[in-house]
Design a protein around this motif. Structure first.
Motif, PDB file in Angstrom:
ATOM      1  N   MET B   5       3.113 -37.514 -96.421  1.00  0.00           N
ATOM      2  CA  MET B   5       3.788 -36.867 -97.318  1.00  0.00           C
ATOM      3  C   MET B   5       3.524 -35.421 -97.527  1.00  0.00           C
ATOM      4  SD  MET B   5       5.209 -39.584 -98.828  1.00  0.00           S
ATOM      5  CE  MET B   5       5.403 -39.477-100.471  1.00  0.00           C
ATOM      6  N   GLN B   6       4.504 -34.332 -97.781  1.00  0.00           N
ATOM      7  CA  GLN B   6       4.234 -33.095 -97.831  1.00  0.00           C
ATOM      8  C   GLN B   6       5.137 -32.736 -99.210  1.00  0.00           C
ATOM      9  OE1 GLN B   6       4.828 -31.816 -93.510  1.00  0.00           O
ATOM     10  NE2 GLN B   6       3.948 -30.035 -94.611  1.00  0.00           N
ATOM     11  N   ASN B   7       4.506 -31.752 -99.924  1.00  0.00           N
ATOM     12  CA  ASN B   7       4.974 -31.319-101.277  1.00  0.00           C
ATOM     13  C   ASN B   7       4.492 -29.783-101.571  1.00  0.00           C
ATOM     14  OD1 ASN B   7       3.068 -31.567-103.539  1.00  0.00           O
ATOM     15  ND2 ASN B   7       3.009 -33.350-102.420  1.00  0.00           N
ATOM     16  N   PRO B   8       5.215 -28.982-102.008  1.00  0.00           N
ATOM     17  CA  PRO B   8       6.680 -29.196-102.333  1.00  0.00           C
ATOM     18  C   PRO B   8       7.323 -29.188-100.863  1.00  0.00           C
ATOM     19  CG  PRO B   8       6.027 -26.845-102.593  1.00  0.00           C
ATOM     20  CD  PRO B   8       4.828 -27.660-102.336  1.00  0.00           C
ATOM     21  N   ARG B  20       0.661 -22.713-102.051  1.00  0.00           N
ATOM     22  CA  ARG B  20      -0.260 -23.686-101.808  1.00  0.00           C
ATOM     23  C   ARG B  20       0.613 -24.758-101.155  1.00  0.00           C
ATOM     24  NH1 ARG B  20      -5.433 -25.041-104.558  1.00  0.00           N
ATOM     25  NH2 ARG B  20      -6.410 -22.990-105.086  1.00  0.00           N
ATOM     26  N   LEU B  21       0.128 -25.335-100.051  1.00  0.00           N
ATOM     27  CA  LEU B  21       1.038 -26.580 -99.523  1.00  0.00           C
ATOM     28  C   LEU B  21       0.206 -27.661 -99.534  1.00  0.00           C
ATOM     29  CD1 LEU B  21       2.247 -23.579 -98.570  1.00  0.00           C
ATOM     30  CD2 LEU B  21       3.015 -24.713 -96.599  1.00  0.00           C
ATOM     31  N   ARG B  22       0.714 -29.028 -99.869  1.00  0.00           N
ATOM     32  CA  ARG B  22      -0.229 -30.076 -99.965  1.00  0.00           C
ATOM     33  C   ARG B  22       0.437 -31.169 -98.715  1.00  0.00           C
ATOM     34  NH1 ARG B  22      -0.022 -28.035-104.971  1.00  0.00           N
ATOM     35  NH2 ARG B  22       2.058 -28.887-105.311  1.00  0.00           N
ATOM     36  N   CYS B  23      -0.605 -31.749 -98.364  1.00  0.00           N
ATOM     37  CA  CYS B  23      -0.174 -32.828 -97.285  1.00  0.00           C
ATOM     38  C   CYS B  23      -1.110 -34.115 -97.523  1.00  0.00           C
ATOM     39  CB  CYS B  23      -0.558 -32.124 -95.881  1.00  0.00           C
ATOM     40  SG  CYS B  23      -0.534 -33.497 -94.634  1.00  0.00           S
ATOM     41  N   SER B  24      -0.224 -35.394 -97.670  1.00  0.00           N
ATOM     42  CA  SER B  24      -1.142 -36.541 -97.772  1.00  0.00           C
ATOM     43  C   SER B  24      -1.062 -37.148 -96.514  1.00  0.00           C
ATOM     44  CB  SER B  24      -0.763 -37.156 -99.221  1.00  0.00           C
ATOM     45  OG  SER B  24      -0.758 -36.593-100.309  1.00  0.00           O
ATOM     46  N   PRO B  25      -1.897 -37.476 -95.798  1.00  0.00           N
ATOM     47  CA  PRO B  25      -1.836 -38.205 -94.550  1.00  0.00           C
ATOM     48  C   PRO B  25      -1.224 -39.480 -94.580  1.00  0.00           C
ATOM     49  CG  PRO B  25      -4.104 -37.857 -94.989  1.00  0.00           C
ATOM     50  CD  PRO B  25      -3.622 -37.200 -96.162  1.00  0.00           C
ATOM     51  N   MET B  26      -1.087 -40.337 -93.775  1.00  0.00           N
ATOM     52  CA  MET B  26      -0.817 -41.499 -93.674  1.00  0.00           C
ATOM     53  C   MET B  26      -1.914 -42.583 -94.160  1.00  0.00           C
ATOM     54  SD  MET B  26       1.792 -42.775 -90.512  1.00  0.00           S
ATOM     55  CE  MET B  26       1.931 -44.255 -90.834  1.00  0.00           C
ATOM     56  N   ARG B  64      -6.346 -14.329 -95.075  1.00  0.00           N
ATOM     57  CA  ARG B  64      -5.285 -14.753 -96.219  1.00  0.00           C
ATOM     58  C   ARG B  64      -4.892 -16.238 -96.195  1.00  0.00           C
ATOM     59  NH1 ARG B  64      -0.515 -13.605 -96.070  1.00  0.00           N
ATOM     60  NH2 ARG B  64      -0.117 -12.863 -93.935  1.00  0.00           N
ATOM     61  N   PHE B  65      -5.303 -16.699 -94.863  1.00  0.00           N
ATOM     62  CA  PHE B  65      -4.993 -18.357 -94.790  1.00  0.00           C
ATOM     63  C   PHE B  65      -6.378 -19.210 -95.013  1.00  0.00           C
ATOM     64  CE2 PHE B  65      -0.530 -18.684 -93.034  1.00  0.00           C
ATOM     65  CZ  PHE B  65      -0.307 -17.404 -93.056  1.00  0.00           C
ATOM     66  N   SER B  66      -6.137 -20.306 -95.501  1.00  0.00           N
ATOM     67  CA  SER B  66      -7.446 -21.090 -95.553  1.00  0.00           C
ATOM     68  C   SER B  66      -6.763 -22.570 -95.775  1.00  0.00           C
ATOM     69  CB  SER B  66      -8.370 -20.724 -96.780  1.00  0.00           C
ATOM     70  OG  SER B  66      -7.567 -20.916 -98.042  1.00  0.00           O
ATOM     71  N   ALA B  67      -7.711 -23.482 -95.228  1.00  0.00           N
ATOM     72  CA  ALA B  67      -7.340 -24.945 -95.351  1.00  0.00           C
ATOM     73  C   ALA B  67      -8.513 -25.774 -95.901  1.00  0.00           C
ATOM     74  CB  ALA B  67      -6.836 -25.407 -94.050  1.00  0.00           C
ATOM     75  N   GLY B  73      -8.161 -36.820-102.381  1.00  0.00           N
ATOM     76  CA  GLY B  73      -6.833 -35.961-102.471  1.00  0.00           C
ATOM     77  C   GLY B  73      -6.374 -35.375-101.188  1.00  0.00           C
ATOM     78  N   PRO B  74      -5.162 -34.671-101.234  1.00  0.00           N
ATOM     79  CA  PRO B  74      -4.410 -34.417-100.072  1.00  0.00           C
ATOM     80  C   PRO B  74      -5.271 -33.203 -99.416  1.00  0.00           C
ATOM     81  CG  PRO B  74      -3.481 -33.374-101.877  1.00  0.00           C
ATOM     82  CD  PRO B  74      -4.580 -34.183-102.527  1.00  0.00           C
ATOM     83  N   SER B  75      -4.803 -32.837 -98.317  1.00  0.00           N
ATOM     84  CA  SER B  75      -5.231 -31.409 -97.636  1.00  0.00           C
ATOM     85  C   SER B  75      -4.341 -30.381 -98.226  1.00  0.00           C
ATOM     86  CB  SER B  75      -5.007 -31.687 -96.019  1.00  0.00           C
ATOM     87  OG  SER B  75      -5.317 -30.403 -95.571  1.00  0.00           O
TER      88      SER B  75
END
Lengths: 110, 114
Positions: B5-8, B20-26, B64-67, B73-75
């Motif tokens: 899942m990714q949002n938005p 901010r981009l979110r990713c919930s893995p399987m 400017r980029f970080s992860a 919680g999500p990535s």
């Protein structure tokens, strides 16, 4: 760096014809994968072929791998309008990220 | 079993804002990969994370980029002070373990910087 390079960049065919796309890569790999992406959408995994395999089938898809030439081909038989999409090859070594090519845009007209 | 899942799915930011981009893995996957796709291009690897660890960030711009991928919680992929050149589709993928052959991709987040 770009690993896989697809050829041709774009391909237009009629429904019922076969479509062949090629992919070349540079370094040794663990496996090679093909993905499809419809316009503006995410990636759909099509097929994975390991470095010790030469050919693999899945439905209307046939993938070959020639590790001596560092190349792979994807054949879609009896194409349909719904096959219209971009197709990407991606190479992988174990436990690493996939390296994608720029893709082949396939257009199938009815 | 939900997929990645990714949002938005779509995000519009003005230059200088944060994205901010979110990713919930399987479910059951503890390895996450982020890729960026510029228009008419293939996907380019950015960063590979395992829970609470960055394994490989060789594809990520230095500034400017970080992860992160916290224990719970999500990535999150964070882009500070966005510029027009950051406009792209950002995909995340997850896998079960480091040696897994298959990565499962999310639908992507399309970032537009105005």
């Amino acid at each position: 760096s770009q690993q896989g390079e697809e050829d041709p960049q774009a391909l237009s065919i009629q429904e019922g014809e076969n479509a062949t796309m090629n992919c070349s890569y540079k370094t040794s790999i663990n496996n090679l994968q093909w993905y499809r992406q419809n316009s503006g959408r995410g990636l759909v995994h099509l097929i994975l072929i390991r470095s010790n395999e030469r050919e693999k089938h899945s439905g209307r898809l046939r993938v070959t791998l020639d590790t001596s030439k560092k190349s792979s081909s994807l054949l879609i038989t009896a194409s349909r309008a719904a096959d219209t999409a971009s197709y990407f090859c991606a190479t992988a070594q174990a436990g690493t990220a996939l390296i994608f090519g720029k893709g082949t845009t396939l257009s199938v007209s009815s | 079993n939900a997929g990645v899942m990714q949002n938005p799915r779509h995000l519009v930011r003005r230059r200088g804002q944060e994205a901010r981009l979110r990713c919930s893995p399987m479910k059951g996957h503890s390895h996450v990969y982020w890729y960026r796709q510029l228009p008419e291009e293939g996907l380019k690897f950015m960063v590979y994370l395992q829970k609470e660890n960055i394994i490989d960030e060789s594809g990520m711009p230095k500034e400017r980029f970080s992860a992160e991928f916290p224990k719970e919680g999500p990535s999150i992929l964070r882009i500070q002070q966005v510029v027009r050149g950051d406009s792209a589709a950002y995909f995340c993928a997850s896998s079960w373990n480091r040696d897994s052959d298959e990565q499962y991709f999310g639908p992507g987040t399309r970032l537009t910087v105005t």
